[in-house]
Design an enzyme around this catalytic site. Structure first.
Site, short mmCIF file in Angstrom:
data_model
loop_
_atom_site.label_atom_id
_atom_site.label_comp_id
_atom_site.label_asym_id
_atom_site.label_seq_id
_atom_site.Cartn_x
_atom_site.Cartn_y
_atom_site.Cartn_z
N MET A 63 27.46 -27.36 116.30
CA MET A 63 28.61 -26.51 115.97
C MET A 63 29.87 -27.04 116.68
O MET A 63 30.86 -26.32 116.79
CB MET A 63 28.34 -25.06 116.36
CG MET A 63 27.15 -24.50 115.58
SD MET A 63 27.21 -22.72 115.38
CE MET A 63 27.16 -22.20 117.07
N GLY A 64 29.82 -28.28 117.14
CA GLY A 64 31.01 -28.89 117.73
C GLY A 64 31.27 -28.45 119.16
O GLY A 64 30.40 -27.88 119.82
N GLY A 70 25.03 -32.72 126.39
CA GLY A 70 23.77 -32.30 125.76
C GLY A 70 23.73 -32.71 124.30
O GLY A 70 22.73 -33.28 123.82
N HIS A 71 24.81 -32.45 123.59
CA HIS A 71 24.88 -32.87 122.18
C HIS A 71 24.77 -34.40 122.06
O HIS A 71 24.07 -34.91 121.18
CB HIS A 71 26.21 -32.45 121.55
CG HIS A 71 26.44 -30.98 121.47
ND1 HIS A 71 27.41 -30.35 122.21
CD2 HIS A 71 25.85 -30.02 120.73
CE1 HIS A 71 27.41 -29.05 121.92
NE2 HIS A 71 26.47 -28.83 121.02
N GLY A 78 17.84 -29.71 120.10
CA GLY A 78 17.70 -29.66 121.55
C GLY A 78 16.68 -28.61 121.97
O GLY A 78 16.62 -27.51 121.39
N LYS A 107 17.03 -26.98 124.49
CA LYS A 107 17.86 -25.89 124.99
C LYS A 107 17.66 -24.64 124.12
O LYS A 107 17.57 -23.53 124.62
CB LYS A 107 19.32 -26.35 124.97
CG LYS A 107 20.37 -25.26 125.09
CD LYS A 107 20.48 -24.81 126.50
CE LYS A 107 21.59 -23.81 126.74
NZ LYS A 107 22.20 -23.15 125.62
N VAL A 124 19.79 -31.03 128.71
CA VAL A 124 20.69 -31.71 129.64
C VAL A 124 21.37 -30.63 130.49
O VAL A 124 21.88 -29.64 129.95
CB VAL A 124 21.73 -32.56 128.90
CG1 VAL A 124 22.72 -33.19 129.87
CG2 VAL A 124 21.04 -33.64 128.08
N SER A 154 28.16 -25.04 124.98
CA SER A 154 29.58 -24.89 124.61
C SER A 154 30.13 -23.57 125.15
O SER A 154 31.31 -23.44 125.44
CB SER A 154 29.74 -24.93 123.09
OG SER A 154 29.19 -26.12 122.58
N ARG A 155 29.25 -22.58 125.30
CA ARG A 155 29.69 -21.25 125.76
C ARG A 155 29.94 -21.21 127.28
O ARG A 155 30.51 -20.24 127.76
CB ARG A 155 28.69 -20.17 125.37
CG ARG A 155 28.67 -19.88 123.86
CD ARG A 155 27.84 -18.66 123.52
NE ARG A 155 27.99 -18.26 122.13
CZ ARG A 155 27.14 -18.56 121.15
NH1 ARG A 155 26.06 -19.28 121.41
NH2 ARG A 155 27.35 -18.16 119.91
P1 AMP Z 1 25.07 -26.03 119.15
O1 AMP Z 1 26.31 -26.83 118.94
O2 AMP Z 1 25.12 -25.14 120.33
O3 AMP Z 1 24.60 -25.34 117.89
O4 AMP Z 1 23.93 -27.07 119.50
C1 AMP Z 1 23.65 -28.15 118.66
C2 AMP Z 1 22.39 -28.83 119.12
O5 AMP Z 1 22.58 -29.30 120.45
C3 AMP Z 1 21.19 -27.89 119.15
O6 AMP Z 1 20.04 -28.58 118.67
C4 AMP Z 1 21.06 -27.56 120.61
O7 AMP Z 1 19.75 -27.22 121.01
C5 AMP Z 1 21.50 -28.86 121.24
N1 AMP Z 1 21.94 -28.63 122.62
C6 AMP Z 1 22.87 -27.73 123.05
N2 AMP Z 1 22.96 -27.76 124.39
C7 AMP Z 1 22.08 -28.69 124.82
C8 AMP Z 1 21.69 -29.17 126.11
N3 AMP Z 1 22.24 -28.70 127.22
N4 AMP Z 1 20.75 -30.14 126.16
C9 AMP Z 1 20.17 -30.63 125.04
N5 AMP Z 1 20.49 -30.22 123.80
C10 AMP Z 1 21.43 -29.26 123.69
#
Ligand code: AMP
Length: 285
Positions: A31-32, A37-38, A149, A151, A178, A188-189
């Site tokens: 989601m940008g 982590g991303h 992830g 996560k 990560v 991101s939050r």
């Molecule tokens: P999001 O942008 O939050 O929807 O996350 C996009 C992808 O990044 C999802 O598969 C998450 O699980 C992964 N992700 C987010 N935070 C982390 C992190 N700290 N370590 C590894 N993957 C992550």
């Protein structure tokens, strides 16, 4: 220069061209507002065999409840573009909401078991939105593999079940969490947290790692009792706990026997108005 694609049909064409050239296509859905982590997911896609990597950047409205933070969700496309380019992704797919969802939306993809517990209890439409958008991203990017992830452990489990049950020809890779040096899982939050909230949120990783250490060293044995200890640590730090649970990491069903291993601790807790999730796996008794 990284290629930016907005249109679904253009991405489908790009992906089919890659495959005609014998290349393996990897998709990293996000989601940008990207962080390390991303970016680790891009590396995991390459390590998993992707020759061409597309990162999708799309804040998906259908996974947010009516009182959640869709409008406030942080966005910074130029920052995302730069990070993806530096990390060597080939394409960013950034569709408009109106292109992804023609109104009215009357078809959904719903996983009906794993998605009901944990975050599904307080976010009843969340995983339907996730499964639906991931299906749409698969149909747009036509990937051979996709990386998620750990996560979001419940999300990864829902996607794996969806891929299995609906026969998507996509290999799912789940990449490790990560963390910041202080232990907080990147999200991101985290941007919403004040310095004080950030410090108090360190109780999440600290209590999870303490539980892992106590159980793996044999100092304590009962993973179910450990959830009470974690909850207490979070509450003492001023967190408002949504859940602390211990699960079978494959089925994501709650353990009823605290001696079973491996076990996955999963936590959701609010500090101020920011809801954070984290999880940690315990391997042996
Ligand atoms: P999001 O942008 O939050 O929807 O996350 C996009 C992808 O990044 C999802 O598969 C998450 O699980 C992964 N992700 C987010 N935070 C982390 C992190 N700290 N370590 C590894 N993957 C992550």
């Amino acid at each position: 220069m990284i290629r930016i694609i907005h249109s679904i049909s253009e991405l489908q064409k790009w992906s089919m061209d890659q495959k005609k050239q014998g290349k393996t296509v990897g998709l990293v859905p996000t989601m940008g507002f990207l962080h390390a982590g991303h970016l680790s997911l891009i590396d995991a896609a390459r390590a998993g065999g992707a020759d061409s990597v597309v990162v999708s950047v799309f804040v998906n409205p259908t996974q947010f409840g009516p009182t959640e933070d869709f409008d406030q969700y942080p966005r910074d496309f130029e920052h995302d573009r730069r990070l993806c380019e530096e990390r060597g992704a080939d394409v960013i797919f950034a569709p408009a909401v109106s292109d992804m969802y023609a109104a009215p939306v009357t078809c959904w993809v719903e996983e009906t078991e794993i998605s009901k517990g944990l975050c599904g209890r307080t976010r009843p439409i969340h995983f339907r939105g996730v499964a639906t958008v991931v299906t749409k991203l698969f149909n747009a990017a036509l990937p051979d593999l996709a990386v998620f992830g750990q996560k979001d452990a419940q999300q990864a489990a829902v996607i794996k079940r969806m891929v299995r049950d609906l026969n998507f020809p996509v290999r799912i890779i789940v990449a490790p969490i990560v963390r910041e040096e202080d232990g907080l899982a990147l999200s991101s939050r985290n941007k919403y947290l004040s310095k004080d909230e950030h410090d108090r949120a360190l109780s999440i990783s600290r209590s999870l790692f303490a539980a892992k250490k106590a159980l793996e060293s044999g100092i304590r044995k009962d993973a179910l009792a450990e959830t009470g200890i974690i909850r207490k640590a979070l509450e003492e730090a001023g967190g408002v706990v949504d859940y602390v649970e211990v699960l079978d990491p494959d089925s994501m069903m709650p353990l009823t026997d605290g001696s079973v291993r491996p076990a996955l601790f999963a936590v959701a807790v609010r500090f101020g108005s920011t809801r954070l999730i984290d999880n940690l796996r315990v391997e042996r008794a």
